[in-house]
Scaffold this active site. Structure first.
Site, mmCIF file in Angstrom:
data_model
loop_
_atom_site.group_PDB
_atom_site.id
_atom_site.type_symbol
_atom_site.label_atom_id
_atom_site.label_comp_id
_atom_site.label_asym_id
_atom_site.label_seq_id
_atom_site.Cartn_x
_atom_site.Cartn_y
_atom_site.Cartn_z
ATOM 1 N N TRP A 97 0.840 -1.216 -0.044
ATOM 2 C CA TRP A 97 0.012 0.146 -0.058
ATOM 3 C C TRP A 97 0.868 1.360 -0.073
ATOM 4 C CZ3 TRP A 97 -3.881 -1.745 -2.020
ATOM 5 C CH2 TRP A 97 -4.419 -3.019 -1.606
ATOM 6 N N ASP A 165 -1.975 7.411 5.628
ATOM 7 C CA ASP A 165 -2.988 6.328 5.142
ATOM 8 C C ASP A 165 -3.191 5.206 6.636
ATOM 9 O OD1 ASP A 165 -4.522 4.358 4.236
ATOM 10 O OD2 ASP A 165 -2.985 3.389 2.877
ATOM 11 N N LYS A 189 -12.299 -1.334 6.448
ATOM 12 C CA LYS A 189 -11.544 -1.910 7.369
ATOM 13 C C LYS A 189 -11.792 -2.026 8.825
ATOM 14 C CE LYS A 189 -8.516 -3.336 3.954
ATOM 15 N NZ LYS A 189 -7.875 -2.130 3.311
HETATM 16 C C1 LIG Z 1 -6.855 -1.952 1.877
HETATM 17 C C2 LIG Z 1 -5.823 -0.823 1.932
HETATM 18 C C3 LIG Z 1 -5.791 -0.090 0.815
HETATM 19 C C4 LIG Z 1 -6.422 -0.193 -0.286
HETATM 20 O O1 LIG Z 1 -7.946 0.254 -0.016
HETATM 21 P P1 LIG Z 1 -8.955 0.514 -1.046
HETATM 22 O O2 LIG Z 1 -10.138 1.121 -0.330
HETATM 23 O O3 LIG Z 1 -9.304 -1.119 -1.496
HETATM 24 O O4 LIG Z 1 -8.345 1.244 -2.240
HETATM 25 C C5 LIG Z 1 -4.842 0.963 0.990
HETATM 26 N N1 LIG Z 1 -4.083 1.160 2.098
HETATM 27 C C6 LIG Z 1 -4.201 0.278 3.245
HETATM 28 C C7 LIG Z 1 -3.337 0.386 4.446
HETATM 29 C C8 LIG Z 1 -5.105 -0.650 3.123
HETATM 30 O O5 LIG Z 1 -5.249 -1.474 4.162
#
Ligand SMILES: *Cc1c(COP(=O)(O)O)cnc(C)c1O
Length: 356
Positions: A97, A165, A189
């Site tokens: 990511w 993020d 999540k």
């Molecule tokens: C799942 C995840 C993403 C990707 O997320 P999407 O919403 O599917 O684009 C990005 N960063 C982290 C840390 C993630 O766990």
């Protein structure tokens, strides 16, 4: 009854599923799926969903909360475009990511400097001891590395604008929002169903970008001006996020969730460390409390199929590791009860008794 250890979209509280189902059938006489996003009843939902984020995370004055679309993946681009001032941006590379964020920033013309990386050991640790140049436009990092099971145990301390993020650990523990200029997170999540992406942005950074390329939708100043309703928002996802945040606050808030999460992670890591069949490949001090990665030890690799059958039979789902790491990954998001972790631990213990 299934025990959902999936990494995302993730488990949410049963009561939230029930209320969401009710809203699909009857939201003040309409379905939440057909109500106009301009109707006052939905405007109130959006307002509450934004306010509850502030309440749950003690967001100080001077920050705006937005629900956009495109997932955290589009957040890689949106954060880079809004934070660039035409100079250098620093990134910490802690996995897939974080690498995605680096790649997308470069695509939109940001001059990226990777300050530290843990790629040399397949991202099994969090880099430490690197220098942060004081003239960066911003520093970006990924607080929890969903795939590898590593997590920053402390927020990065720096004088440069900080971007994070937080997709897979937001609302799982207390954070100090005032240290950040921009936080983003895909909802699926720990917040709600897929479809919404949360942004928490310091208002003073809005509109300060220096880039020739800024589509209106990506411009957080415009999104803020329109109160997160620049276009049709992900209505259902925002609604369920609101329900989930109400539930989070009613069950003691983020502080209580953090205590429950610590107990769950402690229980599982303790089993991994003491069970003769299993091991963790992650640096102990960097272990994630949200995504616990573990493997069968090499000498027991032949037991994989038998172990998979055992946990499947126990009603456990979503335990398979990411395709890039193999092994197992138990995601312990807020709504996963301690009793589900206990089921997994009992399965591991019993499997060891039979096979070790
Ligand atoms: C799942 C995840 C993403 C990707 O997320 P999407 O919403 O599917 O684009 C990005 N960063 C982290 C840390 C993630 O766990």
């Amino acid at each position: 009854m299934k025990h959902n250890f999936g990494a995302g979209p993730c488990i949410l509280p049963q009561t939230v599923f029930e209320q969401a189902a009710k809203g699909v059938l009857d939201f003040n006489g309409l379905s939440i799926l057909e109500v106009s996003h301009r109707h006052k009843d939905f405007v109130a939902v959006m307002e509450e969903a934004r306010e509850l984020v502030k309440k749950a995370l003690n967001v100080p004055d001077g920050y705006t909360v937005l629900y956009l679309q495109g997932g955290a993946t589009l957040g890689f681009t949106i954060s880079a475009l809004n934070m660039t001032r035409g100079g250098k941006a620093g990134y910490i590379n802690t996995g897939v990511w974080a690498s995605g964020a680096i790649k997308e920033a470069k695509i939109v013309g940001v001059d990226v400097e990777v300050l530290a990386s843990s790629e040399d050991k397949n991202f099994s640790y969090i880099p430490k001891g690197y220098a942060i140049p004081s003239d960066l436009d911003y520093l970006h990092y990924t607080s929890n590395n969903t795939i590898y099971g590593t997590q920053f145990q402390e927020q990065i301390k720096t004088t440069v604008p900080l971007v994070c993020d937080m997709s897979s650990d937001i609302f799982s523990k207390e954070i100090n929002v005032s240290d950040f200029d921009l936080i983003y997170a895909g909802a699926q999540k720990n917040l709600g169903p897929a479809g919404a992406t949360l942004y928490i942005v310091k208002e003073e950074v809005l509109g300060q970008f220096k880039t020739p390329f800024m589509p209106t939708y990506f411009n957080l100043a415009k999104q803020h001006e329109k109160e997160s309703m620049l276009n049709t928002p992900p209505v259902f996802s925002v609604y369920v996020a609101m329900l989930n945040l109400r539930d989070l606050i009613a069950t003691g808030g983020v502080k209580a969730a953090e205590e429950r999460n610590n107990a769950k992670a402690g229980l599982l890591y303790n089993e991994i460390d003491n069970n003769p069949l299993f091991a963790s490949k992650v640096a102990v001090e960097d272990r994630s409390k949200m995504n616990v990665a573990f493997v069968l030890k090499d000498e027991y690799a032949g037991l994989e199929e038998a172990f998979n059958k055992t946990w499947n039979d126990a009603g456990i789902v979503g335990l398979k590791g990411h395709r890039s790491t193999g092994g197992y990954r138990a995601s312990l998001y807020n709504a996963l009860p301690l009793s589900s972790v206990q089921v997994l631990v009992d399965v591991m213990k019993e499997f060891a008794t039979k096979n070790a």
